[in-house]
Scaffold this motif. Structure first.
Motif, PDB file in Angstrom:
ATOM      1  N   ARG A  23       0.571  -1.253   0.112  1.00  0.00           N
ATOM      2  CA  ARG A  23      -0.058  -0.056  -0.056  1.00  0.00           C
ATOM      3  C   ARG A  23       0.923   1.089   0.017  1.00  0.00           C
ATOM      4  N   GLU A 157      -7.884   9.833  12.012  1.00  0.00           N
ATOM      5  CA  GLU A 157      -9.591  10.143  12.393  1.00  0.00           C
ATOM      6  C   GLU A 157      -9.587   8.889  13.375  1.00  0.00           C
ATOM      7  N   ARG A 189      -8.726   5.704  11.366  1.00  0.00           N
ATOM      8  CA  ARG A 189      -8.348   5.816  10.007  1.00  0.00           C
ATOM      9  C   ARG A 189      -7.194   6.887   9.682  1.00  0.00           C
ATOM     10  N   ARG A 191      -4.797   8.710   6.918  1.00  0.00           N
ATOM     11  CA  ARG A 191      -4.258   9.080   5.920  1.00  0.00           C
ATOM     12  C   ARG A 191      -2.870   9.344   5.593  1.00  0.00           C
ATOM     13  N   GLU A 198      -1.657   9.602  -2.331  1.00  0.00           N
ATOM     14  CA  GLU A 198      -2.104   9.467  -0.784  1.00  0.00           C
ATOM     15  C   GLU A 198      -2.673   7.920  -0.842  1.00  0.00           C
ATOM     16  N   SER A 200      -4.803   5.512   2.168  1.00  0.00           N
ATOM     17  CA  SER A 200      -5.675   5.331   3.491  1.00  0.00           C
ATOM     18  C   SER A 200      -5.343   3.878   4.192  1.00  0.00           C
TER      19      SER A 200
END
Length: 201
Positions: A23, A157, A189, A191, A198, A200
């Motif tokens: 990722r 978050e 979460r 980012r 970007e 997540s």
């Protein structure tokens, strides 16, 4: 209270590292073993004073004889499972924290030494909505030892049904990247910015 690191929890370190690397598009660095809990990890710098950890039970380690931290006895697929905040006075911070924050433990890995709060049952405070509290005592900070791969945290978050109360508990954390929102269940979460755009988690 300052954001210290994020933890990807998983049942297999190899699987977790591969999941994170696919990722983020960068390799993770070797970490080490935590004999007290029978776990091991790999690390990634997120810039000064901040890093990402992939952590899992160590199949080569003896049974720790107690629940593993970060709810790792229940970990399955890799996921953002915890966040950790450092404090200058662990005893004071723990006295002001909710009782679910856990009990202080003095741990070491190599020349690193730290005090961390862990509930006796290995659970995550407020379902990981309240951070694990840590104070580094010797050996510096892991982020100082990691090469910079260009990955940075943009936002974290934190969701919880009791978001207003959680904001009160986190009043000492003045980091614009961290926001607390109301959710039906505890959620995390993150980012991040990478050299490839970007991402997540």
């Amino acid at each position: 209270m300052e954001l210290d690191h994020l933890a990807i929890t998983c049942a297999s370190l190899e699987d977790g590292a591969a999941w994170a690397e696919s990722r983020l598009g960068v390799p993770l660095e070797p970490g080490g073993q935590h004999a007290h809990f029978g776990t091991h990890n790999r690390l990634l710098s997120l810039g000064p004073g901040l890093y990402l950890e992939v952590i899992a039970p160590d199949p080569e380690a003896p049974d720790p004889g107690r629940p593993r931290w970060f709810a790792l006895d229940e970990a399955r697929e890799p996921a953002l499972g915890n966040w950790i905040a450092r404090v200058p006075d662990h005893a004071q911070a723990l006295a002001e924290a909710p009782p679910e924050a856990g009990q202080p433990l003095d741990l070491t890995r190599g020349d690193l030494a730290w005090t961390v709060a862990v509930p006796p049952d290995g659970s995550l405070p407020w379902g990981a909505a309240f951070p694990t509290l840590i104070q580094w005592r010797a050996g510096g900070h892991p982020a100082e030892r990691l090469p910079d791969r260009g990955v940075r945290l943009l936002a974290l978050e934190v969701g919880h049904p009791r978001a207003p109360r959680l904001r009160e508990l986190l009043a000492g954390l003045r980091d614009p990247r961290v926001t607390v929102v109301t959710s039906d269940s505890p959620t995390l979460r993150a980012r991040l910015s990478t050299l490839h755009g970007e991402v997540s988690l």
